[in-house]
Design an enzyme around this catalytic site. Sequence first.
Site, mmCIF file in Angstrom:
data_model
loop_
_atom_site.group_PDB
_atom_site.id
_atom_site.type_symbol
_atom_site.label_atom_id
_atom_site.label_comp_id
_atom_site.label_asym_id
_atom_site.label_seq_id
_atom_site.Cartn_x
_atom_site.Cartn_y
_atom_site.Cartn_z
ATOM 1 N N HIS A 1 -35.881 17.957 -23.610
ATOM 2 C CA HIS A 1 -34.731 17.153 -23.156
ATOM 3 C C HIS A 1 -33.900 17.839 -22.072
ATOM 4 O O HIS A 1 -32.720 17.534 -21.935
ATOM 5 C CB HIS A 1 -33.818 16.786 -24.341
ATOM 6 C CG HIS A 1 -34.460 15.854 -25.340
ATOM 7 N ND1 HIS A 1 -33.766 15.308 -26.388
ATOM 8 C CD2 HIS A 1 -35.729 15.377 -25.455
ATOM 9 C CE1 HIS A 1 -34.583 14.537 -27.103
ATOM 10 N NE2 HIS A 1 -35.785 14.569 -26.555
ATOM 11 N N GLU B 1 -39.070 5.477 -26.401
ATOM 12 C CA GLU B 1 -38.982 6.279 -27.622
ATOM 13 C C GLU B 1 -37.680 7.067 -27.671
ATOM 14 O O GLU B 1 -36.959 7.078 -28.667
ATOM 15 C CB GLU B 1 -40.181 7.244 -27.698
ATOM 16 C CG GLU B 1 -40.283 8.024 -29.004
ATOM 17 C CD GLU B 1 -39.482 9.326 -29.048
ATOM 18 O OE1 GLU B 1 -39.218 9.830 -30.152
ATOM 19 O OE2 GLU B 1 -39.104 9.827 -27.971
#
Lengths: 477, 477
Positions: free
Chosen positions: A435, A338
């Site tokens: 992230h 993804e």
Amino acid sequence: MRILSNAGVTWRPCLPYRKSMTKSLIAGLLLATAAPVFAQASPAHIASLREAALKDDIAYEIVEGLTTEVGPRLAGTEAEARAREWAVRKLTAMGFANVRVETFDMPVWVRGEEKAWITAPFPQPLAVTALGNSGATPAEGIEAELIGFNSVDELAAAPDEAVRGKIVFIDHNMPRAQDGIGYGYFGRPRREGPTIASKKGAAAIVIRSIGTDHHRNPHTGVMTFADGAAPIPAGALSVPDAEQVQRILKRGKRVRLRLVLTPRNIGTRQSGNVIAEVPGRDRSAPPILVSGHLDSWDLGTGAIDDAAGVAIAATAAKRIMDAGQPLRTIRIVWFGAEEVGLFGGLDYRARHGKEPHYALVESDFGAGRVWRVDSRLGKEREAEAKALQQALAPLGIAPGALDKAEGSDISPLLADGLPGVSLAQDGTFYFDVHHTPDDTLDKVDPQDLRQNVAAWTTMLAVLSGGIEAEPKRLKRR
Amino acid sequence: MRILSNAGVTWRPCLPYRKSMTKSLIAGLLLATAAPVFAQASPAHIASLREAALKDDIAYEIVEGLTTEVGPRLAGTEAEARAREWAVRKLTAMGFANVRVETFDMPVWVRGEEKAWITAPFPQPLAVTALGNSGATPAEGIEAELIGFNSVDELAAAPDEAVRGKIVFIDHNMPRAQDGIGYGYFGRPRREGPTIASKKGAAAIVIRSIGTDHHRNPHTGVMTFADGAAPIPAGALSVPDAEQVQRILKRGKRVRLRLVLTPRNIGTRQSGNVIAEVPGRDRSAPPILVSGHLDSWDLGTGAIDDAAGVAIAATAAKRIMDAGQPLRTIRIVWFGAEEVGLFGGLDYRARHGKEPHYALVESDFGAGRVWRVDSRLGKEREAEAKALQQALAPLGIAPGALDKAEGSDISPLLADGLPGVSLAQDGTFYFDVHHTPDDTLDKVDPQDLRQNVAAWTTMLAVLSGGIEAEPKRLKRR
């Protein structure tokens, strides 16, 4: 007793758990008087599943297991392959049927060294990480003058000759927001900055991390050089480092930056979606797809992005399965790849996009409490959408839109017009960690995670078409 | 009007600011009726200085300047030398007298590469940093079985043969605490662990960072191999990584760690203390020493450790200087090389330890609000100590001990019996950031910093012996 598929036509309660059906049948009939009716588990059964899920430990075990026993799992790497093996073992052990992997090929980019220093006028190191698909510097790095911009638009408006040969810095003012609204607009430096900088002849670009924290952990994330722009080194500075750069630039002296970023494209590798099912009583009925993504960025262990999501989706399905057999098949999809470009979502669409789906749902916004439900089930299923809102309200979930659904991997199918539900999570702190190396298990609050499981279990109970009272051994078909 | 030195004998108010002395004189006399008296600024003057300091911007400018224009400043390095140059410029520009550097030599250890990976059973990277004075691995690192202990005592009790050739991991349970009490006891893995591990023949040691946060930024800090123990590589894992290691160890399989730590001892280099003064009216009176340390660890920019401390000390001195001339000299010392072994404090003691000091004060516990005042001024100065408590109370500072004072660089002099004051800062969040890359400007709350400046200014006003009403140009002597 079997409940036949009758979506949108007549409401029939399933036989309630422990066969004491009278009360919930009456409640259900009262509910159903004013609107088109549809098959779902009885309100009492839903309430009982909802309450039980608030004590759930399964989801946390999945998050703990995946983040500990696999850790970081960048798409297309050996680590993601280990994650798929782990997933197949886990979903099989949980008792799901039809556990399988649908593989696909994809280009793989891997991180190298990443270092940065201000070399003048105030020599000091900076915390930097490469953005996904960044170009590379030579091993010894590059050094050039740094030119700062407060936004992508400011960079775009600058004359090429002011930028050429320099390292571009782009700042932004992303706000903290419960619904994460800042990620779109303020994420432009990451998504658009590298292409614009490259086309203007910049030597490299560093952006202020697309994040809301103040830790020295830069936020990576994917970007793509568009319109034929040549790849240049593209990194993100941590927020404190970006603020430091701004302070230094504001002193008005020439600022020079040395940058080492040595990522590589390693060619085509395999990724895959891991799929499992709770077979419905009506095998001809379209499945409910519940999902998250299995891959993570390489910097952290991907606890909130997205071990929590795959755990929530699978745990809700298991709780339904353990309560009995739903009318409709529940299909769990743990998408691959993804983060680096929705490769898993696009592969699923290529294989299954023409098949009808009863609803698509994805959890990919952390592990914060669900606070709003949106759906897009179509006008003819409005009663069902409202029943869903009503069933979720006891969890502190506000009714949202009836014409909206979203989710990263399912977005191609949603764009095709398939129905969907979104259980919006509280993202107030999501972009502190998103992230970064800080995306680790400790960021998951077990109590918030349980509320998610309760919300998803409730949703599945409502959409299930009714859960058969007598749990029985499920066979793989 | 000049106020003569008369410590502990009679109380005389200084001429209050703007010469309207009557009211504060009366207040002062009322205060002084029941206890031995001493010279200080009048209560009204103290209150006015205290209130004005709550609007201070000078201290933040110092913190901002030092952390931006110098950044990290490891003791004995070129960066610390630049910090001294910066400090001399700054203290001179602020108008202090006798700005000077007292240099000394010291051994210097510098960081190299630092990386760690679990290689089995669940391969994944870990965030590690070398502890100060750590030994080095070869450039390619070492790999060995990891053996875990929950405490230093558990390691000490283990048979040597269980440890030999392995990499030791030590965990701990440091609590978050306002007064930082956990740092002593729970800091033992850092201070004692490497020596014990080395003596048992361990290949290396990694500890859980001595910190209270959950970020992937390990906490460095100094340690010394004692009792003839040979240096071995000694690192700290970030708290999330340490917890990950514990989870992996608890799976009961053999765990292997690969470790790269390549720090070096680069020999003898120069460091120094930067000193400046507000000359007192009575040059024969012992000075009040106010201090912090100029060096920082190399990982962050040393905002809370200890740019805040040097800023608070100097700013309070400047605020007194701008109000007039104190009876006693205020000596500002920005110590060098604190982090790596109190070299600056020891050098100051070697040069000045035989000279009388009126009080020693150091700020080296961040930038959190001062919440308690301790002092050790001696029985004959109890009235002064109590006046100090009373003058600080309006800032929300509780009276603490009258027989206690502490401070890192001043600890050798305090151990010699010199008098001191401690303005205890709120350290609830200090060990989230202490000795990590996260020690950056954004961690300093300007409002809390102002309260510190107000506390220190108040303290200096009380200890000053009285501030002469008419500010006049100070000359370097």
